[in-house]
Enzyme design. Structure first.
Site, PDB file in Angstrom:
ATOM      1  N   LYS A  23       0.831  -1.214   0.000  1.00 33.64           N
ATOM      2  CA  LYS A  23       0.000   0.000   0.000  1.00 33.64           C
ATOM      3  C   LYS A  23       0.865   1.264   0.000  1.00 33.64           C
ATOM      4  O   LYS A  23       0.643   2.190  -0.783  1.00 33.64           O
ATOM      5  CB  LYS A  23      -0.931   0.007   1.230  1.00 33.64           C
ATOM      6  CG  LYS A  23      -1.761  -1.264   1.375  1.00 33.64           C
ATOM      7  CD  LYS A  23      -2.628  -1.240   2.629  1.00 33.64           C
ATOM      8  CE  LYS A  23      -1.874  -1.124   3.925  1.00 33.64           C
ATOM      9  NZ  LYS A  23      -1.045  -2.315   4.269  1.00 33.64           N
ATOM     10  N   ARG A  31      -9.191   1.229   9.587  1.00 32.44           N
ATOM     11  CA  ARG A  31      -8.659  -0.108   9.843  1.00 32.44           C
ATOM     12  C   ARG A  31      -9.581  -0.909  10.738  1.00 32.44           C
ATOM     13  O   ARG A  31      -9.271  -2.048  11.066  1.00 32.44           O
ATOM     14  CB  ARG A  31      -7.327   0.045  10.558  1.00 32.44           C
ATOM     15  CG  ARG A  31      -6.149  -0.500   9.794  1.00 32.44           C
ATOM     16  CD  ARG A  31      -4.955  -0.005  10.553  1.00 32.44           C
ATOM     17  NE  ARG A  31      -3.784  -0.753  10.342  1.00 32.44           N
ATOM     18  CZ  ARG A  31      -2.738  -0.275   9.676  1.00 32.44           C
ATOM     19  NH1 ARG A  31      -2.793   0.890   9.093  1.00 32.44           N
ATOM     20  NH2 ARG A  31      -1.658  -0.986   9.599  1.00 32.44           N
ATOM     21  N   ARG A  73      12.314  -5.203   4.267  1.00 27.78           N
ATOM     22  CA  ARG A  73      11.987  -3.790   3.985  1.00 27.78           C
ATOM     23  C   ARG A  73      12.982  -2.827   4.647  1.00 27.78           C
ATOM     24  O   ARG A  73      13.371  -3.008   5.782  1.00 27.78           O
ATOM     25  CB  ARG A  73      10.577  -3.477   4.489  1.00 27.78           C
ATOM     26  CG  ARG A  73      10.252  -1.986   4.452  1.00 27.78           C
ATOM     27  CD  ARG A  73       8.795  -1.708   4.579  1.00 27.78           C
ATOM     28  NE  ARG A  73       8.215  -2.141   5.833  1.00 27.78           N
ATOM     29  CZ  ARG A  73       6.931  -2.036   6.114  1.00 27.78           C
ATOM     30  NH1 ARG A  73       6.094  -1.527   5.230  1.00 27.78           N
ATOM     31  NH2 ARG A  73       6.463  -2.447   7.266  1.00 27.78           N
ATOM     32  N   ARG A  95      12.165  -1.031  10.236  1.00 32.81           N
ATOM     33  CA  ARG A  95      11.149  -0.703  11.235  1.00 32.81           C
ATOM     34  C   ARG A  95      11.162  -1.732  12.360  1.00 32.81           C
ATOM     35  O   ARG A  95      11.306  -2.924  12.117  1.00 32.81           O
ATOM     36  CB  ARG A  95       9.767  -0.671  10.565  1.00 32.81           C
ATOM     37  CG  ARG A  95       9.413   0.697  10.037  1.00 32.81           C
ATOM     38  CD  ARG A  95       8.169   0.716   9.206  1.00 32.81           C
ATOM     39  NE  ARG A  95       6.997   0.061   9.767  1.00 32.81           N
ATOM     40  CZ  ARG A  95       5.808   0.045   9.184  1.00 32.81           C
ATOM     41  NH1 ARG A  95       5.638   0.666   8.035  1.00 32.81           N
ATOM     42  NH2 ARG A  95       4.797  -0.584   9.736  1.00 32.81           N
ATOM     43  N   ARG A 144       0.758  -8.648  13.827  1.00 37.62           N
ATOM     44  CA  ARG A 144       0.070  -7.670  12.962  1.00 37.62           C
ATOM     45  C   ARG A 144      -0.851  -8.386  11.974  1.00 37.62           C
ATOM     46  O   ARG A 144      -1.935  -7.897  11.652  1.00 37.62           O
ATOM     47  CB  ARG A 144       1.103  -6.818  12.219  1.00 37.62           C
ATOM     48  CG  ARG A 144       1.792  -5.814  13.140  1.00 37.62           C
ATOM     49  CD  ARG A 144       3.103  -5.321  12.575  1.00 37.62           C
ATOM     50  NE  ARG A 144       2.968  -4.587  11.345  1.00 37.62           N
ATOM     51  CZ  ARG A 144       3.953  -4.418  10.471  1.00 37.62           C
ATOM     52  NH1 ARG A 144       5.143  -4.949  10.689  1.00 37.62           N
ATOM     53  NH2 ARG A 144       3.754  -3.727   9.379  1.00 37.62           N
TER      54      ARG A 144
HETATM   55  P1  AP5 Z   1       4.941  -1.568   1.707  1.00 37.11           P
HETATM   56  O1  AP5 Z   1       4.495  -0.779   0.517  1.00 37.11           O
HETATM   57  O2  AP5 Z   1       5.797  -0.873   2.721  1.00 37.11           O
HETATM   58  O3  AP5 Z   1       3.687  -2.308   2.384  1.00 37.11           O
HETATM   59  P2  AP5 Z   1       2.446  -1.706   3.187  1.00 37.11           P
HETATM   60  O4  AP5 Z   1       1.237  -2.403   2.657  1.00 37.11           O
HETATM   61  O5  AP5 Z   1       2.456  -0.207   3.150  1.00 37.11           O
HETATM   62  O6  AP5 Z   1       2.808  -2.292   4.619  1.00 37.11           O
HETATM   63  P3  AP5 Z   1       2.913  -1.626   6.060  1.00 37.11           P
HETATM   64  O7  AP5 Z   1       3.661  -2.610   6.918  1.00 37.11           O
HETATM   65  O8  AP5 Z   1       3.501  -0.228   6.020  1.00 37.11           O
HETATM   66  O9  AP5 Z   1       1.479  -1.564   6.465  1.00 37.11           O
HETATM   67  P4  AP5 Z   1       0.934  -1.587   7.861  1.00 37.11           P
HETATM   68  O10 AP5 Z   1      -0.467  -1.423   7.522  1.00 37.11           O
HETATM   69  O11 AP5 Z   1       1.246  -2.711   8.746  1.00 37.11           O
HETATM   70  O12 AP5 Z   1       1.775  -0.409   8.587  1.00 37.11           O
HETATM   71  P5  AP5 Z   1       1.391   1.086   8.931  1.00 37.11           P
HETATM   72  O13 AP5 Z   1       2.618   1.880   8.815  1.00 37.11           O
HETATM   73  O14 AP5 Z   1       0.177   1.508   8.201  1.00 37.11           O
HETATM   74  O15 AP5 Z   1       5.723  -2.848   1.141  1.00 37.11           O
HETATM   75  C1  AP5 Z   1       6.322  -3.783   2.026  1.00 37.11           C
HETATM   76  C2  AP5 Z   1       7.662  -4.292   1.405  1.00 37.11           C
HETATM   77  O16 AP5 Z   1       7.353  -5.025   0.221  1.00 37.11           O
HETATM   78  C3  AP5 Z   1       8.602  -3.164   0.992  1.00 37.11           C
HETATM   79  O17 AP5 Z   1       9.916  -3.552   1.270  1.00 37.11           O
HETATM   80  C4  AP5 Z   1       8.382  -3.015  -0.518  1.00 37.11           C
HETATM   81  O18 AP5 Z   1       9.556  -2.583  -1.185  1.00 37.11           O
HETATM   82  C5  AP5 Z   1       7.982  -4.430  -0.931  1.00 37.11           C
HETATM   83  N1  AP5 Z   1       6.967  -4.447  -1.998  1.00 37.11           N
HETATM   84  C6  AP5 Z   1       5.920  -3.601  -2.170  1.00 37.11           C
HETATM   85  N2  AP5 Z   1       5.186  -3.955  -3.237  1.00 37.11           N
HETATM   86  C7  AP5 Z   1       5.787  -5.079  -3.755  1.00 37.11           C
HETATM   87  C8  AP5 Z   1       5.489  -5.923  -4.865  1.00 37.11           C
HETATM   88  N3  AP5 Z   1       4.421  -5.687  -5.665  1.00 37.11           N
HETATM   89  N4  AP5 Z   1       6.306  -6.990  -5.088  1.00 37.11           N
HETATM   90  C9  AP5 Z   1       7.380  -7.241  -4.277  1.00 37.11           C
HETATM   91  N5  AP5 Z   1       7.703  -6.464  -3.210  1.00 37.11           N
HETATM   92  C10 AP5 Z   1       6.913  -5.396  -2.954  1.00 37.11           C
HETATM   93  O19 AP5 Z   1       0.967   0.940  10.465  1.00 37.11           O
HETATM   94  C11 AP5 Z   1       1.927   0.697  11.481  1.00 37.11           C
HETATM   95  C12 AP5 Z   1       1.231   0.670  12.838  1.00 37.11           C
HETATM   96  O20 AP5 Z   1       0.600   1.939  13.101  1.00 37.11           O
HETATM   97  C13 AP5 Z   1       0.087  -0.364  12.981  1.00 37.11           C
HETATM   98  O21 AP5 Z   1       0.573  -1.644  13.335  1.00 37.11           O
HETATM   99  C14 AP5 Z   1      -0.750   0.276  14.101  1.00 37.11           C
HETATM  100  O22 AP5 Z   1      -0.162   0.068  15.378  1.00 37.11           O
HETATM  101  C15 AP5 Z   1      -0.654   1.765  13.777  1.00 37.11           C
HETATM  102  N6  AP5 Z   1      -1.760   2.244  12.915  1.00 37.11           N
HETATM  103  C16 AP5 Z   1      -1.641   2.784  11.670  1.00 37.11           C
HETATM  104  N7  AP5 Z   1      -2.856   3.118  11.183  1.00 37.11           N
HETATM  105  C17 AP5 Z   1      -3.758   2.782  12.142  1.00 37.11           C
HETATM  106  C18 AP5 Z   1      -5.184   2.853  12.210  1.00 37.11           C
HETATM  107  N8  AP5 Z   1      -5.922   3.361  11.203  1.00 37.11           N
HETATM  108  N9  AP5 Z   1      -5.788   2.381  13.331  1.00 37.11           N
HETATM  109  C19 AP5 Z   1      -5.075   1.894  14.362  1.00 37.11           C
HETATM  110  N10 AP5 Z   1      -3.722   1.788  14.355  1.00 37.11           N
HETATM  111  C20 AP5 Z   1      -3.064   2.221  13.249  1.00 37.11           C
END
Ligand code: AP5
Length: 214
Positions: free
Chosen positions: A11, A84, A122, A155, A166
């Protein structure tokens, strides 16, 4: 427009490409929370324990953070990582209805078994949020950001046990949003196992001029 999908589905990667190449205004709740932590704000301090344990930050804190952000956002804004939970989705719908807008969700579909490899490999630029991968999207020089030449970090929540937590949280709290948006006729799906360029191409096809996204 909402990007919905499990951790590591891509994403953030796609949000950054849409920002860079199409001028889309993207907001990542994860990046907002990490910035609050780095700045030591009250919100950052309240959120950090949940984030480190791989749990969701409570809805009340997220909604207090996001309400002014969504109100100020331009039409066509992309929300990455919000909502979420069903409670967050209902609150977002109520907020958007006040400004006669609505949200459509794009679901990143992927076998959850593929995600650990994506997350443990990552690397992130903590200043800009740009993400790389050891194998799938390596920087030109290992550990160094292509854009600003600064160091990349891994991270803390990308450690295998926290990743598994997660993914459990995703299945229990966030996956019900698939039904929520599908029943409302506001869900589009894409194959997130494809490579980065193919996924971008799919999104460009989905988000055309006919889109009624917020
Ligand atoms: P990447 O694009 O970084 O994946 P992502 O889907 O963005 O994954 P995240 O881990 O950032 O999502 P998340 O939802 O857990 O974390 P967030 O920061 O939102 O890609 C991942 C890897 O794969 C990278 O290395 C990339 O290069 C590679 N890649 C990408 N696309 C690819 C492809 N097509 N093929 C191969 N490789 C690929 O949240 C973190 C924390 O914040 C949560 O755990 C929670 O505690 C809190 N939080 C955030 N939002 C909320 C909310 N709304 N409510 C409550 N808590 C929240």
């Amino acid at each position: 427009m909402i990007f919905l999908g499990p951790p590591g589905a891509g994403k953030g990667t796609q949000a950054q490409i849409l920002e860079r190449e199409h001028g889309v205004h993207a907001i990542s709740t994860g990046d907002l929370l990490r910035r609050n932590r780095a700045e030591g704000t009250a919100l950052g301090r309240a959120a950090e324990g949940y984030m480190d344990r791989g749990e969701l930050v409570p809805d009340a804190l997220i909604l207090a953070m996001m309400e002014p952000v969504v109100r100020a956002a331009p039409a066509g804004v992309l929300l990455d990582g919000f909502p979420r939970t069903v409670a967050q989705a209902e609150a977002l719908d109520a907020l958007l209805a006040q400004c006669e807008r609505r949200a459509v969700a794009i679901l990143f579909e992927i076998d959850l078994g593929l995600l650990e490899a994506r997350l443990v490999g990552r690397w992130t630029n903590p200043r800009t949020g740009r993400v790389y991968h050891d194998v799938f999207a390596p920087p030109r020089v290992a550990g160094i950001d292509d854009d600003d030449g600064g160091p990349l970090i891994q991270r803390e929540d990308d450690e295998p046990e926290t990743i598994r937590k997660r993914l459990r949280v995703y299945r229990e709290a966030t996956a019900p949003l698939v039904t929520y948006y599908d029943r409302a006729g506001r869900l589009q799906r894409l194959d997130a196992t494809a490579n980065v360029e193919s996924v971008t191409h799919t999104i460009e096809g989905l988000v055309g001029p006919e889109s009624n996204a917020a």
